[in-house]
Design a protein around this motif. Sequence first.
Motif, short mmCIF file in Angstrom:
data_model
loop_
_atom_site.label_atom_id
_atom_site.label_comp_id
_atom_site.label_asym_id
_atom_site.label_seq_id
_atom_site.Cartn_x
_atom_site.Cartn_y
_atom_site.Cartn_z
N LYS A 136 -28.78 -43.20 69.63
CA LYS A 136 -29.94 -43.64 70.41
C LYS A 136 -29.93 -45.16 70.54
N ILE A 137 -30.14 -45.62 71.77
CA ILE A 137 -30.13 -47.06 72.00
C ILE A 137 -31.48 -47.52 72.53
N LEU A 138 -31.99 -48.59 71.93
CA LEU A 138 -33.28 -49.15 72.39
C LEU A 138 -32.99 -50.44 73.17
N ILE A 139 -33.51 -50.51 74.41
CA ILE A 139 -33.35 -51.73 75.21
C ILE A 139 -34.70 -52.46 75.26
N ILE A 140 -34.71 -53.70 74.79
CA ILE A 140 -35.94 -54.48 74.85
C ILE A 140 -35.71 -55.64 75.83
N ASP A 141 -36.32 -55.54 77.00
CA ASP A 141 -36.15 -56.57 78.02
C ASP A 141 -37.35 -56.53 78.95
N ASP A 142 -37.83 -57.70 79.38
CA ASP A 142 -39.02 -57.71 80.25
C ASP A 142 -38.64 -57.62 81.73
N ASP A 143 -37.34 -57.56 82.04
CA ASP A 143 -36.93 -57.42 83.44
C ASP A 143 -36.63 -55.95 83.71
N PRO A 144 -37.52 -55.25 84.44
CA PRO A 144 -37.35 -53.80 84.62
C PRO A 144 -36.05 -53.44 85.36
N ASP A 145 -35.56 -54.35 86.21
CA ASP A 145 -34.34 -54.05 86.97
C ASP A 145 -33.12 -54.07 86.05
N ILE A 146 -33.11 -55.04 85.17
CA ILE A 146 -32.00 -55.11 84.20
C ILE A 146 -32.04 -53.86 83.32
N LYS A 185 -23.81 -40.67 78.14
CA LYS A 185 -24.55 -39.68 77.32
C LYS A 185 -25.28 -40.26 76.11
N TYR A 186 -25.59 -41.54 76.19
CA TYR A 186 -26.40 -42.09 75.10
C TYR A 186 -27.86 -41.74 75.36
N ASP A 187 -28.60 -41.67 74.27
CA ASP A 187 -30.05 -41.52 74.37
C ASP A 187 -30.63 -42.92 74.57
N VAL A 188 -31.43 -43.12 75.59
CA VAL A 188 -31.94 -44.47 75.83
C VAL A 188 -33.47 -44.51 75.79
N VAL A 189 -33.99 -45.44 75.00
CA VAL A 189 -35.44 -45.71 75.04
C VAL A 189 -35.60 -47.18 75.42
N THR A 190 -36.69 -47.51 76.11
CA THR A 190 -36.85 -48.89 76.57
C THR A 190 -38.21 -49.45 76.19
N ALA A 191 -38.26 -50.77 76.12
CA ALA A 191 -39.53 -51.46 75.84
C ALA A 191 -39.58 -52.75 76.63
N PRO A 192 -40.70 -53.00 77.34
CA PRO A 192 -40.79 -54.18 78.18
C PRO A 192 -41.25 -55.45 77.45
N THR A 193 -41.71 -55.32 76.22
CA THR A 193 -42.16 -56.53 75.49
C THR A 193 -41.62 -56.49 74.07
N GLY A 194 -41.71 -57.61 73.41
CA GLY A 194 -41.25 -57.71 72.03
C GLY A 194 -42.03 -56.80 71.10
N GLU A 250 -39.57 -48.75 65.26
CA GLU A 250 -40.11 -48.02 64.11
C GLU A 250 -40.17 -46.52 64.38
N GLU A 251 -40.67 -46.20 65.58
CA GLU A 251 -40.89 -44.80 65.93
C GLU A 251 -39.59 -44.03 66.19
N GLU A 252 -38.71 -44.67 66.97
CA GLU A 252 -37.53 -43.96 67.45
C GLU A 252 -36.31 -44.11 66.53
N ASN A 253 -36.37 -45.11 65.67
CA ASN A 253 -35.25 -45.39 64.75
C ASN A 253 -33.90 -45.37 65.48
N PRO A 254 -33.69 -46.31 66.40
CA PRO A 254 -32.45 -46.31 67.20
C PRO A 254 -31.21 -46.69 66.38
N ASP A 255 -30.04 -46.32 66.92
CA ASP A 255 -28.78 -46.66 66.25
C ASP A 255 -28.29 -48.05 66.66
N LEU A 256 -28.80 -48.51 67.79
CA LEU A 256 -28.42 -49.84 68.28
C LEU A 256 -29.56 -50.40 69.11
N ILE A 257 -29.73 -51.71 69.05
CA ILE A 257 -30.81 -52.32 69.85
C ILE A 257 -30.20 -53.39 70.76
#
Lengths: 446, 129
Positions: free
Chosen positions: B3-13, B25-34, B42-49
């Motif tokens: 599972k990969i978490l992307i933290i970036d405020d640019d929605p296009d990126i 085939k990675y699992d992707v979760v995203t967050a627009p703010t820090g 904390e919730e998703e416990n990703p393997d990479l951020i």
Amino acid sequence: MPGYHVSRELVERLYWLTRLRWIAVAGVFGTTMFVSKVLGLTLPMNPILAIGFMIGIYNLSFYLLLKSIKIKKNRNIFDAANWISNWQISLDLTCLAGLIHLSGGIENPFIFYFIFHMITASILLSRRAAFIQATYAVFLFCSMVILEYFGILHHYCLKEFLAYDLCRNLVYIAGVSVVFISTVYIAVYMATSISKTLREKSKKLRMANKQLKDKDRIKSEYVLQVTHDVKSHLAAIQSCVGPVTAGITGELNEQQQSLLKRAEERTGKLLLFVKALLEITRMKLSNNITMAYFSLSEVVKNVILVLGTRAKNRKIDLEVEMDQSIGDIWGMKTNIEGVIMNVLANAIKYTPTGGKVSLSVQDKGESVLMVVKDSGIGIPTEDLPKVFDEFYRASNARKSEREGTGLGLSIAKQTVLRHKGEIWAESKENKGSTFYVLLPKGGEKL
Amino acid sequence: MPKILIIDDDPDIVESIKVVLESEKYDVVTAPTGEEGLRQAEEENPDLIMLDVMMETGTKGFEVARELRNKEAHKNTPILMLTALKSETGLDFKGEAGDEVWLPVDDFCDKPLKPDEIITKVEKLLNKG
């Protein structure tokens, strides 16, 4: 409180005055010897030489005092320097009056040497102070003349020089005094007027220079903001187009692929330009960059690793020669790598297939000289002085390569200047170019 | 799949990276703010951020990276920083906790992000972890 420049200027002028005074001391001894030995005039040698010694001693003291001011970098440097100049001029006037009194008083044509001191005072001091010194000079002169006239002070008559005892001739005294006093004041008036105008002008120039620098800074900040914004939009466009052209979102037909590839390439070029602009602007704005010791041979190796293939693809013979005695040098590694990369990439870019490019890194003791030589298209003589200017591309460079930001060499120049180094080029059209980068090795001096 | 978490405020990126990663085939979760990123971590416990430096709000990315490292759960989670800062400044950001330039991340990736570059870097970091 006068500015740093004014104070510095005053201190420098005071040094100049000290140097002049040594000549004056030599002049006192020389003239005295000449007048007494060659012309055979009778002079009270001992008091004259004593005054000469006194001038020498106070000149030395003032010189040492000036040195101590400079070393301490005293904040009140202007007040101190001003105080020194006032004292120096007053002492000079007193000594000159003494010398003249001992060598004929009003009969001595050297009385007009007072004018030199008036000009010096006008240059060094404020107008008011210069007039006060003029009044002091007039006071010394008049006192001497009156006291000698009434016999209160002994008159040393230059019998062999003048036939008459002019110091008791009222008409002569009145005539010389009027001319002397008016000359003193007119000289001060004229010299202070000129020096005031000059001072104002140089102040205006300094202000204008500062304003220009401020405006340039504002412009750079503006450019930085704009390019940063442009860059983030371009990066987003590239990032979105990338997966599509890479086929991740499904296969495209030939036309779709071709058009998207074009769009991607153009965005890439624009991005390259914006990044270069961002880099040079950032460099101009940042006052301190992080420097450290790094291995120059490693940097050269990195550059060759990247550019070697490029040269090979173009069948260009790339020759690298590095003095092994060069150890680590002080600077910002990535920036220096950028400079070598830039200059060498240019050489490869503007050298036709089958040509020759060489990089030689030479140990020059305190510094390192990098020479990049190519057998390329060269730079026309009229373009040569401008190749390091921002956005400038030589006429034949534009013809042979459409791509190019016109910023590469200006970034290189900015970097080299930051490292207190030098960069220059020699070239003849169609005969190839040679670029030189001279970088100091040491850290402390940067 | 990792599972990969992307933290970036640019929605296009974010969207462009998401497309690339999901194609692998990675699992992707995203967050627009820090803040949202820290919560998601904390919730998703990703393997990479993947973390943007977020220059627009100062250097929020730096703070997020430091905060993640200070949490027991993410002490060793690989962080890929999305910034050209390293190549632009020449700093290695290694330093130590408390340093001004301490950036406890595992790798950097300059924008714009090339699909193959994303995949290579992500694979490398996951294998290392």
